[in-house]
Design an enzyme around this catalytic site. Structure first.
Site, PDB file in Angstrom:
ATOM      1  N   HIS A 102     -27.167  80.293  83.006  1.00  0.00           N
ATOM      2  CA  HIS A 102     -26.233  80.226  81.879  1.00  0.00           C
ATOM      3  C   HIS A 102     -25.151  81.299  81.933  1.00  0.00           C
ATOM      4  CE1 HIS A 102     -28.045  83.368  79.143  1.00  0.00           C
ATOM      5  NE2 HIS A 102     -29.181  83.020  79.716  1.00  0.00           N
ATOM      6  N   ASP A 110     -28.184  89.164  81.476  1.00  0.00           N
ATOM      7  CA  ASP A 110     -28.704  87.888  80.970  1.00  0.00           C
ATOM      8  C   ASP A 110     -27.498  87.029  80.600  1.00  0.00           C
ATOM      9  OD1 ASP A 110     -29.987  85.839  79.659  1.00  0.00           O
ATOM     10  OD2 ASP A 110     -30.641  87.043  77.962  1.00  0.00           O
ATOM     11  N   GLU A 158     -26.738  78.628  76.112  1.00  0.00           N
ATOM     12  CA  GLU A 158     -28.188  78.798  76.281  1.00  0.00           C
ATOM     13  C   GLU A 158     -28.752  79.671  75.168  1.00  0.00           C
ATOM     14  OE1 GLU A 158     -31.964  80.726  77.716  1.00  0.00           O
ATOM     15  OE2 GLU A 158     -30.119  81.638  77.000  1.00  0.00           O
ATOM     16  N   GLU A 159     -28.019  80.714  74.845  1.00  0.00           N
ATOM     17  CA  GLU A 159     -28.522  81.716  73.891  1.00  0.00           C
ATOM     18  C   GLU A 159     -28.652  81.172  72.468  1.00  0.00           C
ATOM     19  OE1 GLU A 159     -29.848  84.376  74.709  1.00  0.00           O
ATOM     20  OE2 GLU A 159     -28.989  85.082  76.597  1.00  0.00           O
ATOM     21  N   ASP A 175     -32.901  82.628  85.549  1.00  0.00           N
ATOM     22  CA  ASP A 175     -32.576  83.440  84.374  1.00  0.00           C
ATOM     23  C   ASP A 175     -33.339  84.758  84.491  1.00  0.00           C
ATOM     24  OD1 ASP A 175     -31.665  84.243  81.862  1.00  0.00           O
ATOM     25  OD2 ASP A 175     -32.144  82.343  80.902  1.00  0.00           O
ATOM     26  N   HIS A 202     -31.276  91.680  76.083  1.00  0.00           N
ATOM     27  CA  HIS A 202     -30.546  91.543  74.813  1.00  0.00           C
ATOM     28  C   HIS A 202     -30.167  92.896  74.214  1.00  0.00           C
ATOM     29  CE1 HIS A 202     -31.416  87.023  73.950  1.00  0.00           C
ATOM     30  NE2 HIS A 202     -31.025  87.252  75.202  1.00  0.00           N
TER      31      HIS A 202
HETATM   32 CO    CO Z   1     -30.905  85.689  76.743  1.00  0.00          CO
HETATM   33 ZN    ZN Z   2     -30.920  84.196  79.590  1.00  0.00          ZN
END
Ligand code: CO
Ligand code: ZN
Length: 332
Positions: free
Chosen positions: A62, A164, A194-195, A217, A303
């Protein structure tokens, strides 16, 4: 590879507004693929044609990153906001953010008697404006911002926002670069949103209609002081996912990946992630169902503005993907 990592992690692309990073990736891959297109949601889909003897394989990483979205601007020019994707309020205190137009801001909180009162609703962004009119010249309701910060190159380890999943995008680009001729019809898909719920992968998988889907990922690790117990460590090699909270990987594909890693002496580790999901879940449940699995890049501090990966792990993920695609992909 480091230059590409730097370029991608430092670019802007929150969920739903991936244009700038998509453009950058398209530049990197357009000479390497046989076909490149962008679908209605914004997924970037690059095809490397097979010779008709292999499988139809979809790889997904992503492009989007977590961020914030402006919900209101007060009379003094301070912005209130909501999350785009998941993060916890303490991670945001004192952090810098940047909007698509280059406007920068710093996140701070209302006065709190107890730090436990810290919630998203207590936070605001200061963009250096003295009133609502000046603030509104630069930022409007619905504008998104992402963490700001350059890549830290610590030698074997790299730290940045948006590892990420820009690091997964790098793995796909490098795989496309190194693959050469192969039997399989391979779709390299750089997904959106995606998030916020694996949305891009869902439509892309329906459109591509592959037999096998592999997502790349990041995953969590259990090797920092008093961390949650997890048998994945930074520098331990490519993580082959067994399960996360969004999917149970197809056992035959998982076993296949383990065998390829063993045969080629690629460092690997098995991953059970108790909380978190990936694009593979959306691929697996597409149409009548797809054989799906995940190759994960171990990552610390996911994150946050300082997500850390290990260069050796990234290389292991590329090697594993390249060797898998060079093989027969007959699963049993
Ligand atoms: Co993420
Ligand atoms: Zn991710």
């Amino acid at each position: 590879m480091k230059d590409l990592v730097k370029k991608l992690v430092e670019s802007y692309g929150p969920a739903g507004d991936e244009g700038p990073v998509r453009q950058m990736i398209e530049e990197e891959i357009k000479e390497l693929a046989d076909e490149v297109r962008v679908d209605a949601l914004g997924n970037l889909i690059a095809r490397k044609k097979g010779n008709g003897k292999g499988k139809k394989v979809m790889l997904a990483a992503h492009m989007d990153e977590i961020g914030i979205i402006v919900t209101s601007i007060d009379d003094k020019g301070f912005l209130r906001f909501a999350p785009v994707g998941g993060w916890s309020p303490p991670t945001l205190l004192g952090k810098r953010v940047i909007f698509a137009n280059g406007t920068s801001g710093v996140i701070h909180t209302e006065h709190l008697d107890d730090i436990k009162e810290l919630k998203v609703t207590k936070l605001f962004i200061d963009i250096g404006a003295s009133d609502k009119a000046t603030a509104s010249e630069n930022v409007g309701i619905g504008d998104m911002a992402v963490f700001y910060g350059p890549l830290f190159d610590m030698g074997e380890r790299w730290v940045a926002k948006a590892m990420d999943d820009r690091i997964g995008c790098v793995v796909l680009i490098e795989t496309l670069r190194q693959l050469g001729a192969c039997d399989h019809d391979v779709y390299f898909v750089f997904t959106v949103q995606e998030e916020v719920g694996l949305r891009g992968a869902r439509t892309a998988a329906y459109g591509v209609d592959p037999e096998i889907g592999i997502a790349c990922d990041v995953t969590r690790v259990g090797d920092t002081p008093k961390s949650h117990i997890m048998e994945v460590s930074l520098g331990g090699g490519a993580a082959i996912k067994v399960k996360d909270s969004s999917l149970i990987c197809h056992p035959a594909l998982r076993k296949h990946l383990v065998e390829i890693a063993k045969e080629n002496k690629i460092p690997y580790q098995l991953e059970v992630l108790e909380r978190g999901g990936t694009d593979a879940a959306a691929m697996q449940l597409s149409r009548a169902g797809i054989i799906a699995g995940v190759i994960s890049v171990p990552c610390r501090y996911i994150h946050s503005p300082s997500e850390m990966v290990d260069a050796g792990d990234v290389k292991a993920c590329v090697d594993l993907l390249v060797q898998s695609l060079k093989g027969s992909m007959v699963l049993q």
